[in-house]
Scaffold this motif. Structure first.
Motif, PDB file in Angstrom:
ATOM      1  N   LEU A 160     -12.830   1.382   0.028  1.00 36.90           N
ATOM      2  CA  LEU A 160     -10.845   1.655  -0.379  1.00 36.90           C
ATOM      3  C   LEU A 160     -10.033   0.459   1.082  1.00 36.90           C
ATOM      4  CD1 LEU A 160     -11.057   4.887  -2.096  1.00 36.90           C
ATOM      5  CD2 LEU A 160     -10.382   2.868  -2.883  1.00 36.90           C
ATOM      6  N   GLY A 161      -8.850   0.047   0.682  1.00 34.17           N
ATOM      7  CA  GLY A 161      -8.147   0.285   2.039  1.00 34.17           C
ATOM      8  C   GLY A 161      -7.735   1.748   1.858  1.00 34.17           C
ATOM      9  N   THR A 162      -6.497   1.276   3.152  1.00 35.47           N
ATOM     10  CA  THR A 162      -5.785   2.460   3.591  1.00 35.47           C
ATOM     11  C   THR A 162      -4.820   2.998   2.613  1.00 35.47           C
ATOM     12  OG1 THR A 162      -6.347   1.602   6.123  1.00 35.47           O
ATOM     13  CG2 THR A 162      -4.575   3.449   5.365  1.00 35.47           C
ATOM     14  N   GLY A 163      -4.268   2.004   1.782  1.00 36.14           N
ATOM     15  CA  GLY A 163      -3.335   2.125   1.201  1.00 36.14           C
ATOM     16  C   GLY A 163      -4.064   2.679  -0.071  1.00 36.14           C
ATOM     17  N   GLN A 164      -5.057   2.226  -0.671  1.00 42.25           N
ATOM     18  CA  GLN A 164      -5.476   2.875  -2.081  1.00 42.25           C
ATOM     19  C   GLN A 164      -6.447   3.418  -1.561  1.00 42.25           C
ATOM     20  OE1 GLN A 164      -8.584  -0.728  -2.193  1.00 42.25           O
ATOM     21  NE2 GLN A 164      -7.281  -1.382  -3.688  1.00 42.25           N
ATOM     22  N   ALA A 165      -6.602   4.306  -0.541  1.00 41.29           N
ATOM     23  CA  ALA A 165      -7.099   5.859   0.118  1.00 41.29           C
ATOM     24  C   ALA A 165      -5.882   6.981  -0.866  1.00 41.29           C
ATOM     25  CB  ALA A 165      -8.221   5.645   1.105  1.00 41.29           C
ATOM     26  N   ALA A 166      -4.584   5.904  -0.011  1.00 36.07           N
ATOM     27  CA  ALA A 166      -3.704   7.474   0.181  1.00 36.07           C
ATOM     28  C   ALA A 166      -3.670   7.551  -1.204  1.00 36.07           C
ATOM     29  CB  ALA A 166      -2.584   6.764   1.033  1.00 36.07           C
ATOM     30  N   GLN A 167      -3.441   6.323  -1.863  1.00 31.54           N
ATOM     31  CA  GLN A 167      -3.172   6.451  -3.061  1.00 31.54           C
ATOM     32  C   GLN A 167      -3.838   7.094  -4.136  1.00 31.54           C
ATOM     33  OE1 GLN A 167      -2.663   2.528  -4.328  1.00 31.54           O
ATOM     34  NE2 GLN A 167      -0.790   3.023  -5.870  1.00 31.54           N
ATOM     35  N   LEU A 168      -4.922   7.320  -4.477  1.00 29.19           N
ATOM     36  CA  LEU A 168      -6.248   7.600  -4.526  1.00 29.19           C
ATOM     37  C   LEU A 168      -6.091   9.645  -4.355  1.00 29.19           C
ATOM     38  CD1 LEU A 168      -8.661   8.428  -7.105  1.00 29.19           C
ATOM     39  CD2 LEU A 168      -9.796   7.832  -4.790  1.00 29.19           C
ATOM     40  N   SER A 169      -5.965   9.534  -2.596  1.00 33.48           N
ATOM     41  CA  SER A 169      -5.666  11.205  -2.343  1.00 33.48           C
ATOM     42  C   SER A 169      -4.955  11.415  -3.500  1.00 33.48           C
ATOM     43  CB  SER A 169      -5.154  11.216  -1.081  1.00 33.48           C
ATOM     44  OG  SER A 169      -5.141  12.383  -0.462  1.00 33.48           O
ATOM     45  N   GLU A 170      -3.156  10.509  -3.294  1.00 30.83           N
ATOM     46  CA  GLU A 170      -2.236  11.573  -3.820  1.00 30.83           C
ATOM     47  C   GLU A 170      -1.970  12.148  -5.499  1.00 30.83           C
ATOM     48  OE1 GLU A 170       2.679  10.333  -3.363  1.00 30.83           O
ATOM     49  OE2 GLU A 170       0.895   8.724  -4.132  1.00 30.83           O
ATOM     50  N   LEU A 171      -3.404  11.157  -5.937  1.00 23.70           N
ATOM     51  CA  LEU A 171      -3.017  10.881  -7.909  1.00 23.70           C
ATOM     52  C   LEU A 171      -4.638  12.447  -7.761  1.00 23.70           C
ATOM     53  CD1 LEU A 171      -3.507  10.116 -10.452  1.00 23.70           C
ATOM     54  CD2 LEU A 171      -5.031   8.636  -9.887  1.00 23.70           C
ATOM     55  N   LEU A 172      -5.247  12.692  -6.954  1.00 22.10           N
ATOM     56  CA  LEU A 172      -6.839  13.648  -7.158  1.00 22.10           C
ATOM     57  C   LEU A 172      -5.536  14.918  -6.718  1.00 22.10           C
ATOM     58  CD1 LEU A 172      -9.734  12.215  -5.524  1.00 22.10           C
ATOM     59  CD2 LEU A 172      -9.078  12.779  -7.900  1.00 22.10           C
ATOM     60  N   GLU A 173      -4.313  14.645  -6.334  1.00 19.39           N
ATOM     61  CA  GLU A 173      -3.841  15.961  -5.323  1.00 19.39           C
ATOM     62  C   GLU A 173      -3.028  16.555  -6.347  1.00 19.39           C
ATOM     63  OE1 GLU A 173      -1.101  18.127  -1.678  1.00 19.39           O
ATOM     64  OE2 GLU A 173      -1.698  15.422  -1.930  1.00 19.39           O
ATOM     65  N   TYR A 174      -2.909  15.773  -7.140  1.00 19.36           N
ATOM     66  CA  TYR A 174      -1.445  15.736  -8.302  1.00 19.36           C
ATOM     67  C   TYR A 174      -2.329  16.559  -9.127  1.00 19.36           C
ATOM     68  CZ  TYR A 174       1.088  15.076 -12.728  1.00 19.36           C
ATOM     69  OH  TYR A 174       1.332  15.138 -13.653  1.00 19.36           O
ATOM     70  N   LEU A 175      -3.128  15.750  -9.431  1.00 27.04           N
ATOM     71  CA  LEU A 175      -4.106  16.421 -11.539  1.00 27.04           C
ATOM     72  C   LEU A 175      -5.025  17.849 -10.646  1.00 27.04           C
ATOM     73  CD1 LEU A 175      -5.808  13.999 -11.944  1.00 27.04           C
ATOM     74  CD2 LEU A 175      -4.708  14.873 -12.775  1.00 27.04           C
ATOM     75  N   HIS A 176      -5.311  18.154  -9.386  1.00 28.79           N
ATOM     76  CA  HIS A 176      -5.259  19.600  -8.584  1.00 28.79           C
ATOM     77  C   HIS A 176      -4.489  20.917  -8.342  1.00 28.79           C
ATOM     78  CE1 HIS A 176      -7.278  22.786  -5.949  1.00 28.79           C
ATOM     79  NE2 HIS A 176      -5.887  22.649  -5.157  1.00 28.79           N
ATOM     80  N   LEU A 177      -2.541  20.344  -8.011  1.00 31.65           N
ATOM     81  CA  LEU A 177      -2.071  21.290  -8.060  1.00 31.65           C
ATOM     82  C   LEU A 177      -1.745  21.615  -9.211  1.00 31.65           C
ATOM     83  CD1 LEU A 177       0.347  19.855  -5.621  1.00 31.65           C
ATOM     84  CD2 LEU A 177      -0.900  21.858  -4.582  1.00 31.65           C
ATOM     85  N   ARG A 178      -1.787  20.770 -10.532  1.00 31.71           N
ATOM     86  CA  ARG A 178      -1.576  21.238 -11.756  1.00 31.71           C
ATOM     87  C   ARG A 178      -2.321  22.086 -12.627  1.00 31.71           C
ATOM     88  NH1 ARG A 178       0.538  16.976 -16.250  1.00 31.71           N
ATOM     89  NH2 ARG A 178       0.916  18.903 -17.293  1.00 31.71           N
ATOM     90  N   ALA A 179      -3.924  21.399 -12.128  1.00 28.24           N
ATOM     91  CA  ALA A 179      -4.852  22.247 -13.110  1.00 28.24           C
ATOM     92  C   ALA A 179      -4.478  23.764 -12.188  1.00 28.24           C
ATOM     93  CB  ALA A 179      -5.932  21.782 -12.229  1.00 28.24           C
ATOM     94  N   ARG A 180      -5.001  23.848 -10.531  1.00 28.71           N
ATOM     95  CA  ARG A 180      -4.558  24.786 -10.087  1.00 28.71           C
ATOM     96  C   ARG A 180      -3.081  26.036 -10.612  1.00 28.71           C
ATOM     97  NH1 ARG A 180      -3.518  25.645  -3.968  1.00 28.71           N
ATOM     98  NH2 ARG A 180      -1.122  24.844  -4.547  1.00 28.71           N
ATOM     99  N   GLN A 181      -1.892  25.030 -10.788  1.00 28.20           N
ATOM    100  CA  GLN A 181      -1.178  26.226 -11.788  1.00 28.20           C
ATOM    101  C   GLN A 181      -1.806  26.393 -13.012  1.00 28.20           C
ATOM    102  OE1 GLN A 181       2.119  23.433 -12.862  1.00 28.20           O
ATOM    103  NE2 GLN A 181       3.083  25.394 -12.507  1.00 28.20           N
ATOM    104  N   LEU A 182      -2.487  26.174 -14.036  1.00 26.58           N
ATOM    105  CA  LEU A 182      -2.929  26.728 -15.372  1.00 26.58           C
ATOM    106  C   LEU A 182      -3.682  27.858 -14.903  1.00 26.58           C
ATOM    107  CD1 LEU A 182      -2.971  22.827 -17.123  1.00 26.58           C
ATOM    108  CD2 LEU A 182      -1.851  25.374 -17.859  1.00 26.58           C
ATOM    109  N   VAL A 183      -4.435  27.372 -13.853  1.00 25.34           N
ATOM    110  CA  VAL A 183      -5.626  28.705 -13.825  1.00 25.34           C
ATOM    111  C   VAL A 183      -5.173  30.096 -13.620  1.00 25.34           C
ATOM    112  CG1 VAL A 183      -7.403  28.634 -12.326  1.00 25.34           C
ATOM    113  CG2 VAL A 183      -7.531  27.202 -13.037  1.00 25.34           C
TER     114      VAL A 183
END
Length: 226
Positions: A160-183
């Protein structure tokens, strides 16, 4: 170069075996495909299977009736030995008997690493194909699929390029935070062995599933969308 074996389990071409096919291949109802199937519900060029970074990747070629792998609609999918591909009225099984038996035994004995089992065309040394005739009965297909299709955690993409890695990290963090809130908002009733969420939380969970479905569609079909 990978050698691909596909066996037709159901449909007009049931019983046919397409073996030692060199990737990339296409499957469809028209001449010119690597695998031509006699099925009016299959598009002229329905799917493509190609090798990328030692993985075998299936792509739906914008077919009319879609493609399913192990019962799930898909546009883009990494194939593993034993995967069941449904196109139109036809059902195909990916892998030789040795390959599928080896993967089955590896999963039962503690699990193959996702890297080793995804290498296209790789044989497992301890595979015993004599047990495969017993394992692969159409009547027991659900049990077989239940073992083969254990959802192992996928690996992150390589290079992954640096920008792609940052986008993927941001996407996973978003999903993680929403899932954590539900849990964290769920009510755990230990005596009743039950977990309860409110209707608002349930709607939030459905919204999260909808968002994931949209991401999957955009990844599988990156063209313009309305």
């Amino acid at each position: 170069m990978s050698q691909i074996t596909l066996r037709v389990l159901d449909g007009a071409d049931r019983g046919q075996v397409f073996e030692s096919l060199a990737a990339p291949i296409t499957i469809g109802r028209e001449e010119g495909n690597s695998v031509q199937l006699n099925d009016e519900r299959i598009s002229r060029f329905h799917i493509k299977i190609q090798e990328d970074q030692e993985k075998l990747v299936l792509t739906d070629l914008e077919s009319t009736n879609g493609t399913r792998v192990n019962g799930e609609d898909t546009q883009l999918r990494i194939l593993r030995f034993g995967d069941v591909i449904s196109v139109g009225r036809s059902v195909l099984l990916y892998g030789t008997r040795d390959q599928i038996t080896g993967r089955l035994e590896g999963l039962r004995n503690g699990g193959l690493s996702s890297t080793s089992e995804l290498k296209a065309g790789e044989l497992v040394d301890h595979a015993d194909s004599s047990s495969f005739n017993f394992e692969l009965r159409l009547g027991a297909m659900e049990d077989l699929q239940g073992t083969l299709h254990i959802p192992l955690p996928p690996e992150l993409p390589d290079q992954l390029g640096t920008g792609q890695a940052a986008q993927l990290s941001e996407l996973l963090e978003y999903l993680h935070l929403r899932a954590r809130q539900l849990v964290q908002s769920a009510i755990v009733e230990e005596d009743e062995k039950r977990v309860t969420i409110s209707l608002d939380q349930w709607q939030d969970l459905l919204d999260l599933q909808s968002q994931l479905a949209e991401y999957l569609r955009l990844i599988g079909d990156p063209g313009p969308h309305p």
